[in-house]
Enzyme design. Sequence first.
Site, PDB file in Angstrom:
ATOM      1  N   ASP A  20       0.687  -1.316   0.062  1.00 11.22           N
ATOM      2  CA  ASP A  20      -0.121  -0.079   0.116  1.00 11.22           C
ATOM      3  C   ASP A  20       0.832   1.176   0.059  1.00 11.22           C
ATOM      4  O   ASP A  20       2.006   1.199   0.549  1.00 11.22           O
ATOM      5  CB  ASP A  20      -0.908   0.146   1.312  1.00 11.22           C
ATOM      6  CG  ASP A  20      -1.973   1.132   1.068  1.00 11.22           C
ATOM      7  OD1 ASP A  20      -2.298   1.587   0.178  1.00 11.22           O
ATOM      8  OD2 ASP A  20      -2.942   1.280   2.263  1.00 11.22           O
ATOM      9  N   HIS A  37       2.662   3.079  -8.794  1.00  9.51           N
ATOM     10  CA  HIS A  37       2.644   1.815  -9.099  1.00  9.51           C
ATOM     11  C   HIS A  37       3.884   1.092  -9.896  1.00  9.51           C
ATOM     12  O   HIS A  37       4.462   0.119  -9.674  1.00  9.51           O
ATOM     13  CB  HIS A  37       1.421   1.477  -9.949  1.00  9.51           C
ATOM     14  CG  HIS A  37       0.076   1.855  -9.637  1.00  9.51           C
ATOM     15  ND1 HIS A  37      -0.069   1.601  -7.965  1.00  9.51           N
ATOM     16  CD2 HIS A  37      -1.116   2.342  -9.834  1.00  9.51           C
ATOM     17  CE1 HIS A  37      -1.355   1.979  -7.643  1.00  9.51           C
ATOM     18  NE2 HIS A  37      -2.139   2.755  -8.675  1.00  9.51           N
ATOM     19  N   LEU A 131      10.882 -20.658  -4.427  1.00  8.68           N
ATOM     20  CA  LEU A 131       9.610 -19.964  -3.764  1.00  8.68           C
ATOM     21  C   LEU A 131       8.415 -20.050  -4.491  1.00  8.68           C
ATOM     22  O   LEU A 131       8.400 -19.787  -5.581  1.00  8.68           O
ATOM     23  CB  LEU A 131      10.063 -18.444  -3.803  1.00  8.68           C
ATOM     24  CG  LEU A 131       9.074 -17.227  -3.354  1.00  8.68           C
ATOM     25  CD1 LEU A 131       8.963 -17.280  -1.962  1.00  8.68           C
ATOM     26  CD2 LEU A 131       9.707 -15.868  -3.710  1.00  8.68           C
TER      27      LEU A 131
HETATM   28  C1  FPP Z   1      -1.843   0.265  -3.305  1.00  7.40           C
HETATM   29  O1  FPP Z   1      -1.279   1.388  -3.514  1.00  7.40           O
HETATM   30  C2  FPP Z   1      -1.204  -0.537  -4.476  1.00  7.40           C
HETATM   31  C3  FPP Z   1      -1.947  -1.176  -5.385  1.00  7.40           C
HETATM   32  C4  FPP Z   1      -3.487  -1.031  -5.219  1.00  7.40           C
HETATM   33  C5  FPP Z   1      -1.391  -1.816  -6.674  1.00  7.40           C
HETATM   34  C6  FPP Z   1      -0.064  -2.716  -6.485  1.00  7.40           C
HETATM   35  C7  FPP Z   1       0.436  -3.162  -7.577  1.00  7.40           C
HETATM   36  C8  FPP Z   1       1.845  -3.031  -7.674  1.00  7.40           C
HETATM   37  C9  FPP Z   1       2.777  -2.375  -6.912  1.00  7.40           C
HETATM   38  C10 FPP Z   1       2.466  -3.575  -9.044  1.00  7.40           C
HETATM   39  C11 FPP Z   1       2.486  -5.225  -8.729  1.00  7.40           C
HETATM   40  C12 FPP Z   1       3.290  -5.841  -9.587  1.00  7.40           C
HETATM   41  C13 FPP Z   1       3.545  -7.213  -9.682  1.00  7.40           C
HETATM   42  C14 FPP Z   1       4.422  -7.636 -10.962  1.00  7.40           C
HETATM   43  C15 FPP Z   1       2.891  -7.841  -8.766  1.00  7.40           C
HETATM   44  P1  FPP Z   1      -2.565   2.519  -3.494  1.00  7.40           P
HETATM   45  O2  FPP Z   1      -2.735   3.138  -4.988  1.00  7.40           O
HETATM   46  O3  FPP Z   1      -3.596   2.335  -2.864  1.00  7.40           O
HETATM   47  O4  FPP Z   1      -1.645   3.721  -2.852  1.00  7.40           O
HETATM   48  P2  FPP Z   1      -2.322   4.864  -2.119  1.00  7.40           P
HETATM   49  O5  FPP Z   1      -3.221   4.414  -0.606  1.00  7.40           O
HETATM   50  O6  FPP Z   1      -1.201   5.699  -1.518  1.00  7.40           O
HETATM   51  O7  FPP Z   1      -3.296   5.682  -2.895  1.00  7.40           O
END
Ligand code: FPP
Length: 246
Positions: A20, A37, A131
């Site tokens: 997050d 992201h 893993l």
């Molecule tokens: C939460 O941050 C994150 C997500 C909803 C997306 C997570 C995805 C990635 C990190 C890419 C993953 C890639 C692979 C290959 C698994 P948020 O957008 O909710 O952040 P905020 O709370 O600060 O708005």
Amino acid sequence: MIIDQVKKNCIPRHVAVIMDGNGRWAELHGNDRIFGHRQGVESVRSVVEGAGELGIEYLTLYAFSTENWCRPKEEVNALMALLVDAIVKEVDNLREKNVKMRVIGDIDSFPPEVQAKLKDAIENTGSNTGLNLILALSYSGRWDILQATKKLVREAIAGKITIEQLNEPFFIDHLSTSGVPDPELLIRTSGEYRISNFLLWQSAYSEFYFTPILWPDFRKENLFEAIVDFQCRERRFGKTSEQIRS
Ligand code: FPP
């Protein structure tokens, strides 16, 4: 080094992570959410590497929740493209590192081309023995419990099972994580103290580790710190300290 503080004889078998803070990280850096992201993929790479180094057997990453479908269309599309791109690009690296990929979630809700790419990556890493990297995509804990219940009801209607057969191990076999041990450690980044519909059934006895670090800044050293913290805890499973120590 922090890795030297990790006791190698009590590594959790399964670590789950709520990644997050990508959006807030991007905002702090004066950029759009997708930039966060994209940077988050670097963290995924580092954490997968770290989990492999420690010999963790299962690493589950909450990459896209059922609720994430409600984000603005542009963000959903960009996130989808990023996921596919990262998975396609990383497949060789995963094979090299002996990582086996698996996906949990309502995969049918993804566009067909995304489903095909996911299927390829799962097949391409299927014979790996290191893993187990589990990506939770279009996943929610309630969805998981409900889909398990639906499967069971169908089996009952078809006369394949009786009510008496329904116990915890039987139910667990119908969850999307069938065959995977429950996570001993669940990490959430970005200073939020919620489970947000993640592994609701499976985290019944998980140790929770919350860190203010935003996901794009999280690296394998932070995973090691979480494990050192976990190793200082006493897991009692409803018993007393004395019972655990004897
Ligand atoms: C939460 O941050 C994150 C997500 C909803 C997306 C997570 C995805 C990635 C990190 C890419 C993953 C890639 C692979 C290959 C698994 P948020 O957008 O909710 O952040 P905020 O709370 O600060 O708005």
